[in-house]
Design an enzyme around this catalytic site. Structure first.
Site, PDB file in Angstrom:
ATOM      1  N   ASP A 291      41.250  34.084  45.334  1.00 32.42           N
ATOM      2  CA  ASP A 291      41.737  35.396  44.786  1.00 32.42           C
ATOM      3  C   ASP A 291      40.978  36.038  43.888  1.00 32.42           C
ATOM      4  O   ASP A 291      39.997  35.588  43.488  1.00 32.42           O
ATOM      5  CB  ASP A 291      43.169  35.162  44.129  1.00 32.42           C
ATOM      6  CG  ASP A 291      44.161  36.407  44.056  1.00 32.42           C
ATOM      7  OD1 ASP A 291      43.671  37.333  44.729  1.00 32.42           O
ATOM      8  OD2 ASP A 291      44.949  36.369  43.430  1.00 32.42           O
TER       9      ASP A 291
ATOM     10  N   GLU B 150      42.097  38.933  53.061  1.00 32.26           N
ATOM     11  CA  GLU B 150      43.025  39.893  52.573  1.00 32.26           C
ATOM     12  C   GLU B 150      42.289  40.852  51.815  1.00 32.26           C
ATOM     13  O   GLU B 150      41.313  40.438  51.194  1.00 32.26           O
ATOM     14  CB  GLU B 150      43.830  39.137  51.325  1.00 32.26           C
ATOM     15  CG  GLU B 150      45.047  40.021  50.907  1.00 32.26           C
ATOM     16  CD  GLU B 150      46.042  39.418  50.210  1.00 32.26           C
ATOM     17  OE1 GLU B 150      47.045  39.044  50.740  1.00 32.26           O
ATOM     18  OE2 GLU B 150      45.913  39.103  48.904  1.00 32.26           O
TER      19      GLU B 150
END
Length: 414
Positions: free
Chosen positions: A86, A197
């Site tokens: 992330d 993403e």
């Protein structure tokens, strides 16, 4: 429990997904219980950690992934699951999580976003545009156009709209596409499948439909496929607490973003700072038609501290004392509204009230939430917390399964 070889993480595509953060490396069994009881079609991302979290906890990407794999192997879990590296900002960040075996790469271009663009007047905006226009040679492609999306959304790209989008996100788009290309090269060399993403949610003002459209269209034109995108929605998404804002306005905003995601993707819409946003989960799943990704992180850490509060109150008091000491410094990189002066100090509370104030009430939860790095890197404190959790595995699993189960139930409309 049976022991099997670890099942490696894999891309999960457009199926609904839920990311479980684990800052201590002991939460996966509880997360797995929540999944088995309540996830239904929602696929789990059991290993999810940002570069910032790894730095603040002193853990490596390999350790994060290994902890999840070992727990899943011990439980005999054989269904698909994901691993999310992330908030990746640099090629070095990509290398860190790619070497470890992560399959989901979240690009975070926030260092290249102009968070003040929404407040600029015409003169300031034009001056900024002149400085960054080289990063956005595509601007003229949109100016003067009107596009229709879905059943009724019209997006008008007038001069000011396009220039504000260029100033706010132009350099971020260029940086993100470059990093996406690098990720593709790294994973192709490794011969491994992956998914991308993009996160553009860390701004004070919402991402407009025009901005979302331009961002997604630039990725599509570049041939870079996104599995999910996290815009900045309307309302407040503070850490560790429920959504704050006008739910109806959020739903209208979400419907516009969902229409764009369907038109220019399809890709999922992602909800960052997803911990405990129970009041909007049902709408999030419904309006995206099940094409969503939700990230949680700190909520599992807070529930681990609940175990400590119940089984070693003196240790929990040490955690609270350090959190209060470090709060004003550690809060700087987070969007929260807690004020330390309004929260009773630990010595003024009995054990039951201490748990209630710091783990059930919003302000106390935020104090503990944002100080995790200080707590987990204080000599001896992380080991003491882990020792309590290791001694009370049933309680740890139960509180995690109960709390994260509420998230999954809400996302399924329950």
């Amino acid at each position: 429990m049976s022991t099997r070889p670890p099942l490696s993480p894999t891309p999960l595509g457009l199926e609904p997904t839920f990311g479980f953060g684990d800052r201590l490396g002991l939460a996966t069994p509880g997360h797995l219980d929540a999944v088995r009881r309540h996830a239904g079609p929602i696929r789990p991302i059991f290993a999810q950690q940002s570069i910032r979290e790894m730095q603040r906890t002193g853990r490596s990407a390999a350790q994060v992934l290994a902890a999840a794999e070992a727990a899943l192997a011990a439980e005999g879990y054989v269904r698909p699951w994901g691993a999310d590296g992330d908030h990746l900002k640099t090629p070095a960040d990509v290398d860190t999580v790619a070497r470890a075996g992560f399959t989901f790469f979240t690009i975070d271009p926030s260092d290249h976003v102009d968070a003040h663009a929404d407040d600029d007047d015409a003169t300031a905006l034009d001056a900024k545009f002149a400085r960054v226009r080289d990063a956005a040679p595509w601007a003229s492609h949109y100016e003067g156009r009107t596009v229709r999306v879905g059943d009724g959304l019209e997006i008008h790209f007038d001069r000011t709209t396009v220039r504000r989008a260029v100033v706010k996100y132009g350099r971020a788009i260029a940086h993100s596409l470059a990093l996406a290309t690098y990720i593709g090269e790294v994973m192709a060399a490794a011969g491994r499948a992956y998914e991308l993403e993009l996160s553009v949610d860390e701004t004070p003002q919402p991402t407009t439909p025009a901005e979302h459209y331009i961002i997604a269209d630039r990725f599509r034109e570049a041939g870079v496929r996104l599995v999910s995108l996290a815009p900045r929605y309307v309302g407040d998404f503070e850490k560790g607490v429920d959504f704050r804002g006008d739910v109806a306005a959020f739903e209208r905003c979400l419907a516009q973003h969902a229409a764009i995601a369907a038109e220019l993707g399809p890709y999922k819409l992602s909800l960052h700072s997803g911990s405990d946003k129970l009041s909007i989960y049902s709408a999030f799943a419904r309006i995206t038609r099940g094409r969503f990704h939700v990230k949680t992180a700190g909520t599992s850490y807070l529930e681990a501290l609940r175990v400590v509060a119940r089984h070693d109150a003196p240790l929990f008091r040490k955690v609270v004392a350090l959190a209060r000491e470090r709060f004003e410094t550690d809060r700087a990189s987070y969007h929260i509204s807690a004020e330390l002066g309004r929260i009773p100090a630990g010595q003024a509370l009995g054990d039951v009230d201490l748990e209630r104030v710091y783990l059930d009430e919003d302000a106390g939860r935020q104090v503990l939430h944002v100080t995790f790095g200080s707590v987990l890197t204080r000599p001896g404190l992380r080991d003491a917390i882990r020792a309590v959790l290791a001694a009370e595995p049933a309680t740890h699993r139960d509180v995690l399964a109960d709390h994260l189960g509420k998230h999954l139930i809400a996302l399924r409309g329950g």
